[in-house]
Write an enzyme that holds these catalytic residues in place. Structure first.
Site, PDB file in Angstrom:
ATOM      1  N   ASP A 243      44.255  34.913  -8.222  1.00 30.55           N
ATOM      2  CA  ASP A 243      43.156  33.952  -8.317  1.00 30.55           C
ATOM      3  C   ASP A 243      42.198  34.118  -7.132  1.00 30.55           C
ATOM      4  OD1 ASP A 243      41.851  31.224  -8.914  1.00 30.55           O
ATOM      5  OD2 ASP A 243      42.806  30.824  -6.989  1.00 30.55           O
TER       6      ASP A 243
ATOM      7  N   GLU B 230      44.066  21.465 -12.929  1.00 32.02           N
ATOM      8  CA  GLU B 230      43.174  21.053 -11.839  1.00 32.02           C
ATOM      9  C   GLU B 230      41.770  20.709 -12.324  1.00 32.02           C
ATOM     10  OE1 GLU B 230      41.290  22.924  -7.719  1.00 32.02           O
ATOM     11  OE2 GLU B 230      43.073  23.797  -8.606  1.00 32.02           O
ATOM     12  N   ASP B 231      41.241  21.485 -13.269  1.00 32.12           N
ATOM     13  CA  ASP B 231      39.819  21.381 -13.604  1.00 32.12           C
ATOM     14  C   ASP B 231      39.521  20.828 -14.989  1.00 32.12           C
ATOM     15  OD1 ASP B 231      39.149  22.414 -11.146  1.00 32.12           O
ATOM     16  OD2 ASP B 231      39.091  24.482 -11.840  1.00 32.12           O
TER      17      ASP B 231
ATOM     18  N   HIS C 220      45.903  28.796 -15.290  1.00 29.21           N
ATOM     19  CA  HIS C 220      46.189  28.312 -13.941  1.00 29.21           C
ATOM     20  C   HIS C 220      45.237  27.237 -13.435  1.00 29.21           C
ATOM     21  CE1 HIS C 220      43.153  31.319 -12.528  1.00 29.21           C
ATOM     22  NE2 HIS C 220      42.990  30.476 -11.536  1.00 29.21           N
TER      23      HIS C 220
ATOM     24  N   ASP D  10      42.885  57.613  14.585  1.00 23.57           N
ATOM     25  CA  ASP D  10      43.658  57.676  13.343  1.00 23.57           C
ATOM     26  C   ASP D  10      42.830  57.168  12.163  1.00 23.57           C
ATOM     27  OD1 ASP D  10      43.639  55.168  14.412  1.00 23.57           O
ATOM     28  OD2 ASP D  10      45.681  54.668  13.823  1.00 23.57           O
TER      29      ASP D  10
ATOM     30  N   HIS E  57      36.998  33.737 -15.333  1.00 24.67           N
ATOM     31  CA  HIS E  57      37.813  33.775 -14.109  1.00 24.67           C
ATOM     32  C   HIS E  57      39.308  33.841 -14.423  1.00 24.67           C
ATOM     33  CE1 HIS E  57      39.549  32.898 -10.255  1.00 24.67           C
ATOM     34  NE2 HIS E  57      39.995  31.726 -10.679  1.00 24.67           N
TER      35      HIS E  57
END
Length: 746
Positions: A162, A99-100, A95, A282, A71
């Site tokens: 992301d 957080e993880d 990134h 259109d 990812h």
């Protein structure tokens, strides 16, 4: 361009199974993209970021079973495609680390520098905070991103990359998460991409999201497009050839390509206007890309000579660029086959800006690796944050949807400056966008040389002149009903807050009382001391006057306050019912001398009673009753683990009832005790002897050894009271070799 130093693959400290080979291949593909856009890039630094992230995420997997590092790699590739720098690439790879994983801000700063660490921190969601609502969580995440974005635009660019990759792999998560992510994208990320001019990414986000929000409606469109695919391709080739040949005759170098409007654009036209695909006029669009601006206007003339233009469709975004820097000439024409189509004419530089927005023009000051040269381009971010700093979550998100995400209208000041406003704006919105004092002192508006009412809706190209006077009375409350921009709304509210407190209190009190009547709540109930004190705490006001004033100037709606009142009244009613029930129980206990099995249940006569085996209560224990389904009331000790756990669950809170011990002379109760002993010969006989001396009856006796050399003895005994039980436990504790005696727990 092929990646340099392919031998680096052999030096990676990884196992070469199929999955890891795939990861390496994805990394090498990233190198190819990076070297194509940045031939002089320091690949050793990017490799270091990849290895750091790979080691940090370790065995983590994505929902599709692939290694998690795929990812960040995919996000970094998107960043490379739009041409961002090394710091951006490193931050994209890292990134999710804060957080993880166990990686900290300081770890990233130490290895990759402060700029990269700041970008990663800006991207990191506030996942460790508990929120009271989804709106509050969205607000904090978005506000943090916007604050970081005002300092370094790369934060939001990486966040968009992301999200885009997550959308591309959304089929692997649950249906509930698919819809939640898709909806959040449509409400937040796609509009932000639009605001930054990143049309290519915005279109892909919208098309991917609508597949999950309305799969059936999306399938109708894709099926219809598939049926007419060959016919459309033929039409594109004919028009493309005709335009290319005509421009070549006049010596204009160009690239011409045609496309069907993207899925979501068609979806909006079909389902918004209740049309079928053949009724969308259109549907087709062509781009003509040339070398310079002069050629753009020359091409426009040739297009209008070749095809009949539809009046009112020409837009010159070259002379008047959009705030997101988009530039193009737009015109809609009708071909010889009677099919209308749009033509967009732009230079190559304009095309890059149209595709990638701010990323296409990202230039860094020497030695200040995160600052854009033209900071005024992002002044709108700071203004938005400043105007919304005191807003609650719901108001903040609503303001964003208006100011950032709504369609825009471009109007001019008398001196020719372009002002962009949300579609549907009025001269009042225009006045406050110039300055607070212009709006506060406004006495009239001239649009295109004609006096117009305050509620007049502005359109693209209008020239607006605001008349002001120092003797003006200030804004009217009615303006709040006709303005469109949150900037104007907040400035009007601030004026009323500052200048008209007494009037605000009167107006707010009237609105509050009217809302109470609408909700069928009496004023006496709502303003009682118990209720209003709790309401003031929940709404963060110090007094009722402050609350009335806020309602008066629009700081909070009367409906929100009355909703708080209703919540407090309901809580008070629940407390009242509970107290009434307890009172009934106490009265019943006073007149009821003897209950079933020595227990009274909230004043009920002859209620079926049983004692819970999980805690085996005896007279003298504080007890509580649980209404079972078909088996009467189960009596538990109040320190029972099952009761403590269930008490916190709202689902069965109403089934717990008050019980009490009644006079039950001569009755015995079975309970259990657990004894830990040092294993020695004869200790079981000694324990049995003590109980026999105390005249305590045993109904069950089990023992088991443990690997530590101790033994555990469980005994069911019959006693008359808690005092008798405690006495027996004390005597057992005095037996040599007994190390612990406690009540049984089931």
């Amino acid at each position: 361009m092929q990646s340099v130093e392919r031998k680096w693959e052999a030096r990676l400290n990884v196992a070469h199974d199929d999955k890891m080979d795939d990861v390496i291949e994805k990394y090498l593909n990233l190198e190819d993209v990076v070297l194509e856009s940045h031939p002089g890039a320091d690949m050793s630094r990017i490799r270091a970021a990849f290895e750091f992230a790979r080691n940090a995420h370790g065995p983590q997997l994505r929902e599709d079973g692939t290694e998690y590092i795929t990812h960040p790699l995919a996000s970094a590739e998107i960043i490379a495609e739009i041409g961002l720098d090394e710091d951006s690439l490193c931050a994209a790879l890292l990134h999710d680390c804060i957080e993880d994983t166990d990686v900290t801000f300081e770890d990233i700063k130490k290895h990759f520098g402060a700029d990269v660490a700041q970008i990663v921190d800006g991207v990191t969601k506030l996942s460790r905070v508990n929120y009271t609502s989804k709106e509050e969580e969205q607000m904090d995440n978005l506000r943090k991103m916007l604050i970081a974005m005002a300092q370094d635009i790369r934060v939001i660019l990486i966040k968009i990359a992301d999200r885009l990759h997550n959308l591309r792999t959304l089929e692997h998560v649950s249906e509930e998460r698919q819809r939640a992510k898709a909806l959040e994208t449509m409400e937040m990320y796609a509009p932000i991409a639009h605001r930054l001019g990143m049309q290519k990414i915005k279109w892909e986000m919208e098309d991917l999201s609508i597949r999950y929000l309305d799969p059936a409606g999306c399938k109708v469109i894709t099926d219809d497009l598939e049926v007419r695919h060959a016919e459309d391709e033929s039409f594109f080739r004919r028009v493309q050839t005709k335009i290319t040949e005509r421009l070549s005759e006049h010596g204009i170098e160009c690239a011409v390509n045609g496309r069907i409007k993207h899925i979501y654009s068609i979806y909006r036209k079909m389902y918004g206007d209740n049309k079928v695909l053949s009724e969308v006029l259109d549907l087709y669009a062509f781009r003509v890309i040339v070398n310079d601006i002069t050629d753009c206007y020359n091409v426009l003339g040739y297009i209008h000579d070749m095809y009949r233009p539809i009046l009112g469709t020409f837009k010159d975004y070259i002379g008047t660029p959009k705030p997101n820097m988009y530039q193009s000439l737009h015109t809609t024409v009708i071909g010889s086959e009677g099919l209308p189509f749009e033509v967009q004419i732009r230079t190559w530089d304009m095309h890059q800006t149209a595709e990638y927005g701010i990323a296409a023009h990202w230039k860094y000051k020497e030695g200040k690796g995160g600052k854009v040269a033209d900071e005024e381009k992002f002044a709108w971010v700071r203004r938005l944050l400043e105007s919304q700093q005191d807003s609650d979550a719901q108001d903040f998100l609503q303001a964003l949807k208006i100011d950032m995400f709504a369609d825009e209208v471009f109007v001019f000041t008398p001196s020719g400056d372009v002002i962009n406003l949300p579609a549907g704006s009025t001269p009042i919105d225009f006045a406050y966008s110039i300055h607070s004092e212009v709006g506060n002192k406004m006495t009239g508006a001239i649009v295109n040389g004609r006096l117009v009412p305050y509620a007049h809706i502005l359109t693209n190209g209008d020239i607006v002149n605001i008349h002001t006077s120092n003797s003006a009375k200030g804004p009217s409350r009615d303006w709040l009903d006709i303005i469109r921009s949150s900037e104007a709304r907040n400035k009007i509210r601030q004026w009323f807050k500052k200048e008209k407190r007494e009037e605000n209190i009167i107006h707010g009190k009237m609105s509050f009382e009217a809302e109470l009547r609408h909700a069928n709540i009496s004023q006496e109930e709502a303003t009682s001391e118990d209720v209003i004190s709790k309401v003031l705490i929940r709404t963060s006001f110090n007094s009722m006057e402050d609350m009335y004033s806020a309602i008066g100037y629009g700081g909070i709606s009367a409906q929100k306050v009355v909703n708080k009142v209703r919540d407090c009244l309901r809580a008070a009613e629940r407390t009242k019912k509970k107290d009434t029930l307890l009172s009934r129980l106490e009265k019943k206990e006073a007149v009821q001398a003897k209950g079933v099995l020595g227990v009274t249940v909230e004043g009920l006569d002859n209620c079926l009673v049983k004692f819970a085996k999980c805690c085996s209560p005896v007279p003298g224990d504080p007890v509580i009753g649980f209404i079972t389904r078909g088996f009467g009331v189960s009596v538990h000790r109040q320190d029972c683990a099952n009761y403590i756990k269930a008490e916190k669950s709202e689902g069965e809170a109403g089934r717990w009832v008050r019980v009490a011990w009644a006079d039950a002379e001569g009755q015995t109760y079975t309970t259990s005790i657990q004894i830990e002993v040092r294993d020695r010969k004869g200790i079981v006989v000694d324990i049995a002897t003590v109980l026999n001396v105390l005249n305590v009856k045993m109904s069950s006796f089990t023992a088991r050894d443990s690997s530590s050399g101790n033994a555990f003895v469980s005994i069911d005994i019959s006693v008359k009271s808690r005092d008798e039980l405690i006495s027996a436990m004390a005597k057992i504790m005095s037996v040599p070799g007994v190390t612990d005696v406690r009540r049984g727990e089931g």
